[in-house]
Design an enzyme around this catalytic site. Sequence first.
Site, PDB file in Angstrom:
ATOM      1  N   GLU A 120       6.385  10.196  -3.421  1.00  0.00           N
ATOM      2  CA  GLU A 120       5.287  11.134  -3.194  1.00  0.00           C
ATOM      3  C   GLU A 120       4.196  10.928  -4.210  1.00  0.00           C
ATOM      4  O   GLU A 120       3.469  11.620  -4.441  1.00  0.00           O
ATOM      5  CB  GLU A 120       5.876  12.552  -3.011  1.00  0.00           C
ATOM      6  CG  GLU A 120       6.764  12.806  -1.928  1.00  0.00           C
ATOM      7  CD  GLU A 120       6.614  14.370  -1.192  1.00  0.00           C
ATOM      8  OE1 GLU A 120       7.669  14.528  -0.639  1.00  0.00           O
ATOM      9  OE2 GLU A 120       5.583  14.721  -1.374  1.00  0.00           O
ATOM     10  N   ILE A 158      10.534   4.687   4.093  1.00  0.00           N
ATOM     11  CA  ILE A 158      10.310   6.025   4.771  1.00  0.00           C
ATOM     12  C   ILE A 158      11.858   6.951   4.882  1.00  0.00           C
ATOM     13  O   ILE A 158      12.671   6.349   5.533  1.00  0.00           O
ATOM     14  CB  ILE A 158      10.019   5.674   6.088  1.00  0.00           C
ATOM     15  CG1 ILE A 158       8.802   4.695   6.200  1.00  0.00           C
ATOM     16  CG2 ILE A 158       9.784   6.968   7.070  1.00  0.00           C
ATOM     17  CD1 ILE A 158       7.714   5.166   5.375  1.00  0.00           C
ATOM     18  N   ARG A 195      33.903  24.293 -24.202  1.00  0.00           N
ATOM     19  CA  ARG A 195      34.171  23.283 -24.921  1.00  0.00           C
ATOM     20  C   ARG A 195      34.507  23.682 -26.512  1.00  0.00           C
ATOM     21  O   ARG A 195      33.264  23.882 -27.042  1.00  0.00           O
ATOM     22  CB  ARG A 195      33.431  22.261 -24.560  1.00  0.00           C
ATOM     23  CG  ARG A 195      33.119  21.152 -25.521  1.00  0.00           C
ATOM     24  CD  ARG A 195      34.505  20.126 -25.400  1.00  0.00           C
ATOM     25  NE  ARG A 195      34.390  18.974 -26.177  1.00  0.00           N
ATOM     26  CZ  ARG A 195      35.290  17.973 -26.610  1.00  0.00           C
ATOM     27  NH1 ARG A 195      36.356  18.090 -25.980  1.00  0.00           N
ATOM     28  NH2 ARG A 195      35.005  16.960 -27.449  1.00  0.00           N
ATOM     29  N   ALA A 201       0.852  -1.328   0.037  1.00  0.00           N
ATOM     30  CA  ALA A 201       0.220  -0.033  -0.026  1.00  0.00           C
ATOM     31  C   ALA A 201       0.954   1.311  -0.079  1.00  0.00           C
ATOM     32  O   ALA A 201       1.819   1.313   0.750  1.00  0.00           O
ATOM     33  CB  ALA A 201      -0.898  -0.044   1.235  1.00  0.00           C
TER      34      ALA A 201
END
Lengths: 387, 262
Positions: free
Chosen positions: A363, A157, A268, A130
């Site tokens: 998230e 977590i 460069r 979940a």
Amino acid sequence: MDFTFPREMEKFRKLVREFGEEVVRPAAKAADEKHEVDMDVIRQAAAIGLLGVPFPQKYGGVGAGETGYCILMEELGKVCTSTATTIGAHIGIGAMSIYLDGTEAQKQKYLVPLARGEKLGAFALTEPNAGSDAASIKTKAVRDGDAYLLNGSKIYITNGPLADVISVLAVTDPTLGAHGGVTAFIGEKQFGIQVGTVEKKMGIRGSATSELIFEDVRIPAENVLGPVGLGFITFMKTLDTGRLTLGAATLGGAEEALRIAIDYARVREAFGKPIAHKQSIQFMIADMAAEVEALRSLVYRTAWMVEQGMPYTKEAGMCKLLGSQTASRNIHRALQILGALGYSRDFPVERMFRDARIAEIFEGTNEIQRIVIASQLFKEVGIRIRP
Amino acid sequence: MRIVVCVKQLYDPKMARVSQSRQSLDLRAAELIMNPMDLQALEEALHVREAVGGEVTVLSLGKPEADDVLLWSLAMGADAAYLASDERFSEADAGVTAHALAAAIRRIGDVDALFLGEYAADSAGGQMGARLAAMLRWSFLPALAQVFLTDGHLSGLSYLETTARRLLTPLPAVVTVYHRANKPRFPHGAAVINAYREGKVIVWDADDLDMTLEELAPQTLFRGYSLLPERELGTRLDGSAAEMATDLAAMLQGRRLLGGEA
């Protein structure tokens, strides 16, 4: 319309930028290589209030609101995604859940030390089966006198191994499902929450992510966060602000990629002149800049909406979706422009490339963000989408 | 104990570009910053206050937007801030500036010590401390680090040329703080927000400072820049190490930089 930042916000940005350049950037490479949080950086950030940026000063915060918090995340996102992640999880979901739905007593007891950075916060929602599907949560909370006994485990977590204060979601009534049956709690590590497996990660290696194990962890009933049974709402509200500020952190990463690409293209040389003169390079850089500006507008307008008290669930989902894609794309382009140098561990683009990928996942994956955005769009025309 | 710290706003010299003609500076891309040496003077003053108590007051002379360096100083911990600002200061040279600052220091009153940066990063004149000491008739301690205050005396290590001398003087005194004396602190985020929201800077013009026309008249006139020509690229030597060494020796001898014969 006024697109300028108030003076105090510009100066707050100057503070965070200088802190980022002088303290955070020099530590980023070693934290990534050692795969551990540089707690000295976190302590220095705490000392100047950076662990409580959005919260009112009466709760120990900086009082810089959502805009100030986005500024913090943007500037940290430029120099070290791991530090942005550690501080973002602490403020944006850990402490934020208590700020949004905590009682005055809970705020005094928990928010104040979190905002001052005396304690570190975390937010425990995800389980093996979940995450965004919060109705499938298995962690149980059973009433036992003046407390609840929690059993179960949470995974992935952020700040798990380090956090002192952990907001956790658990099932209090299995018959009622996500709306009515799950409750948010303020847990303390010292209540007996154990740290399980610590993840070995592809990126954001300077942040710590772990399993948290609950075996008869006793949490006082006064630590119920928000109304009993309505924890899902608390957690979803919290994730809205988390998604906005995650978008701000990705803005920082996308800008940094652009800056590096321009700096490199200027110097460069290939076939006798700087590669800035090649249209293939110019086109990539122009696209990068345009996307950065679009993201910046979205992030700060959404922050403004939060401060106006407007609904912003849809926009927060967009910040996270567009932000994570923009950062990944821009870093991909910067790496292409730098060529082998970009692929080398001696240069930060390689780390940025690994760090950016997680923003498309945590998230709520970008697929979940699209569902959030679409369900808001259809809600506006009267249709309720079910996942 | 009251310490006044003089702080100056200037264009970040790192971002100033010299024009093609070498006659002017292009400052369009340059940000206005606080003179880095003044940040160190402020840090040293805050450090002294933490040791012995008292208050730290910051003072600047500049355009109205120079309040920025004063507000930042308040965020770092200064107790009060004054800005000397007047259209009539627009042509101010070091002399006019010193007159205005001295007048402001007299008006602030009860000042025990005046701290300044060792020099300003733009003009690098380094004369303001000495000028103020002369005007105020206070003793002057240049390029000081490890500043201590005890029993009405101020002491510190003065770094001049290659020596460090320990100096002690009775108060009041003017101190310039050595450019490597300390590492200025970051202000707290809340202090930054509050300082800029409150904007507590007291502004004085030339009349507030009772300045005479004579004091307001610059003695030097700025005529323009004449900057050193850009360094040309050197000569690149090619070949084996032995060949390059031989060529280099010949070149140095050709310019009479090496003795002997090739």
